[in-house]
Design an enzyme around this catalytic site. Structure first.
Site, short mmCIF file in Angstrom:
data_model
loop_
_atom_site.label_atom_id
_atom_site.label_comp_id
_atom_site.label_asym_id
_atom_site.label_seq_id
_atom_site.Cartn_x
_atom_site.Cartn_y
_atom_site.Cartn_z
N LYS A 11 0.83 -1.21 0.00
CA LYS A 11 0.00 0.00 0.00
C LYS A 11 0.87 1.27 0.00
O LYS A 11 2.09 1.20 0.23
CB LYS A 11 -0.92 -0.04 1.23
CG LYS A 11 -1.97 -1.18 1.18
CD LYS A 11 -2.91 -1.13 2.38
CE LYS A 11 -4.00 -2.20 2.28
NZ LYS A 11 -4.96 -2.11 3.42
N TYR A 51 -12.30 -1.84 -3.65
CA TYR A 51 -12.86 -2.05 -2.31
C TYR A 51 -14.38 -1.90 -2.29
O TYR A 51 -14.96 -1.59 -1.24
CB TYR A 51 -12.21 -1.09 -1.31
CG TYR A 51 -10.82 -1.51 -0.87
CD1 TYR A 51 -10.63 -2.64 -0.07
CD2 TYR A 51 -9.70 -0.78 -1.23
CE1 TYR A 51 -9.37 -3.03 0.34
CE2 TYR A 51 -8.42 -1.16 -0.81
CZ TYR A 51 -8.28 -2.29 -0.02
OH TYR A 51 -7.01 -2.67 0.40
N THR A 93 -5.75 -7.27 10.60
CA THR A 93 -5.97 -5.98 9.94
C THR A 93 -5.41 -4.83 10.78
O THR A 93 -4.74 -3.93 10.24
CB THR A 93 -7.48 -5.76 9.71
OG1 THR A 93 -8.01 -6.89 9.03
CG2 THR A 93 -7.73 -4.50 8.91
N ARG A 104 2.36 -6.73 9.30
CA ARG A 104 1.63 -5.57 9.84
C ARG A 104 2.12 -5.20 11.24
O ARG A 104 2.23 -4.02 11.58
CB ARG A 104 0.12 -5.85 9.81
CG ARG A 104 -0.46 -5.71 8.40
CD ARG A 104 -1.85 -6.25 8.31
NE ARG A 104 -2.56 -5.83 7.09
CZ ARG A 104 -3.71 -6.37 6.69
NH1 ARG A 104 -4.27 -7.34 7.38
NH2 ARG A 104 -4.29 -5.93 5.59
N ASN A 114 -2.07 0.06 6.92
CA ASN A 114 -1.57 -1.21 7.45
C ASN A 114 -0.68 -1.96 6.44
O ASN A 114 -0.65 -3.18 6.41
CB ASN A 114 -2.72 -2.08 7.95
CG ASN A 114 -3.74 -2.37 6.87
OD1 ASN A 114 -3.57 -1.97 5.72
ND2 ASN A 114 -4.79 -3.10 7.22
N HIS A 117 -2.22 -5.30 1.50
CA HIS A 117 -3.51 -5.95 1.26
C HIS A 117 -3.28 -7.44 1.08
O HIS A 117 -2.23 -7.86 0.62
CB HIS A 117 -4.15 -5.38 -0.02
CG HIS A 117 -5.33 -6.21 -0.48
ND1 HIS A 117 -6.57 -6.10 0.11
CD2 HIS A 117 -5.43 -7.19 -1.42
CE1 HIS A 117 -7.39 -6.97 -0.47
NE2 HIS A 117 -6.73 -7.64 -1.40
N GLU A 128 -9.21 -10.57 -7.87
CA GLU A 128 -8.40 -9.38 -7.56
C GLU A 128 -7.13 -9.32 -8.41
O GLU A 128 -6.70 -8.24 -8.83
CB GLU A 128 -8.05 -9.37 -6.07
CG GLU A 128 -9.27 -9.09 -5.19
CD GLU A 128 -8.96 -9.11 -3.71
OE1 GLU A 128 -9.90 -8.84 -2.92
OE2 GLU A 128 -7.82 -9.39 -3.32
N1 UDP Z 1 -9.96 -0.65 7.22
C1 UDP Z 1 -10.00 0.49 8.00
N2 UDP Z 1 -10.75 0.47 9.15
C2 UDP Z 1 -11.46 -0.64 9.53
C3 UDP Z 1 -11.41 -1.79 8.72
C4 UDP Z 1 -10.64 -1.76 7.58
O1 UDP Z 1 -9.37 1.49 7.69
O2 UDP Z 1 -12.14 -0.61 10.59
C5 UDP Z 1 -9.15 -0.64 5.98
C6 UDP Z 1 -7.78 -1.31 6.17
O3 UDP Z 1 -6.85 -0.63 5.34
C7 UDP Z 1 -8.06 -2.71 5.67
C8 UDP Z 1 -9.02 -2.44 4.51
O4 UDP Z 1 -9.82 -1.36 4.97
O5 UDP Z 1 -6.87 -3.37 5.27
C9 UDP Z 1 -9.91 -3.61 4.12
O6 UDP Z 1 -10.58 -4.07 5.26
P1 UDP Z 1 -10.71 -5.62 5.59
O7 UDP Z 1 -11.64 -5.78 6.71
O8 UDP Z 1 -11.00 -6.36 4.32
O9 UDP Z 1 -9.23 -5.98 6.13
P2 UDP Z 1 -8.04 -6.84 5.47
O10 UDP Z 1 -8.66 -7.93 4.64
O11 UDP Z 1 -7.21 -5.88 4.66
O12 UDP Z 1 -7.27 -7.38 6.65
MG MG Z 2 -10.15 -7.93 3.26
#
Ligand code: UDP
Ligand code: MG
Length: 143
Positions: A11, A51, A93, A104, A114, A117, A128
């Site tokens: 990212k 997204y 996450t 992370r 974070n 992805h 994707e």
């Molecule tokens: N994200 C955020 N706040 C949240 C949840 C997600 O900013 O409460 C962002 C974060 O960058 C995350 C992305 O949205 O990586 C996608 O969310 P997801 O729940 O799919 O998490 P991931 O699969 O990336 O762990």
């Molecule tokens: Mg996700």
């Protein structure tokens, strides 16, 4: 276990922190084969489309803003059990919840910024990867 593909994205925070090499090395040392890799800058439209599943959630607008704030590096990966193994490698996450030694935990500042992805299923991994790469760009195919 099945041979799977998953999409990683380094990212914009990862690129700004000059961590492309370190994070990519961790991915490769964990046994993932890189099928394709590029540097690109997402528009708000491209980031929002990627997204789209999160549209309407409170963090969506900030996420789109962040993901289009600078260059990022999508990487198409292949490995046995790639989806789950990659998610183990990157950690939860929110870096506060991520296990010690995960990407992370090591490098991320907060839940939004974070570092990486990762796809959440083998089916989404293929979808994707296709969002960023044409089949002919997956140059390690058949290696
Ligand atoms: N994200 C955020 N706040 C949240 C949840 C997600 O900013 O409460 C962002 C974060 O960058 C995350 C992305 O949205 O990586 C996608 O969310 P997801 O729940 O799919 O998490 P991931 O699969 O990336 O762990
Ligand atoms: Mg996700």
């Amino acid at each position: 276990m099945a041979l799977e593909r998953t999409l990683a994205i380094l990212k914009p925070d990862c690129v700004r922190k000059q961590l492309i090499g370190e994070v990519t090395a961790r991915i490769q040392k964990a046994g993932f084969k890189i099928l394709g890799m590029k540097m690109t800058r997402l528009t708000k439209e491209t980031a929002g489309g990627f997204y789209a599943v999160h549209k309407g959630r409170p963090f969506y607008d900030g996420l789109v803003e962040f993901m289009s704030s600078g260059a990022c590096v999508p990487i198409a990966l292949e490995k046995e059990n790639a989806v789950a193994d990659y998610r183990t490698l990157i950690g939860a996450t929110d870096p506060k919840d991520a296990a010690e030694g995960t990407i992370r935990k090591l490098y991320a500042d907060n839940k939004g910024e974070n570092i990486v992805h990762g796809s959440d299923s083998a089916e989404n991994g293929r979808i994707e990867i296709a969002y960023f790469f044409s089949e002919s760009e997956l140059v390690a195919n058949g290696m």
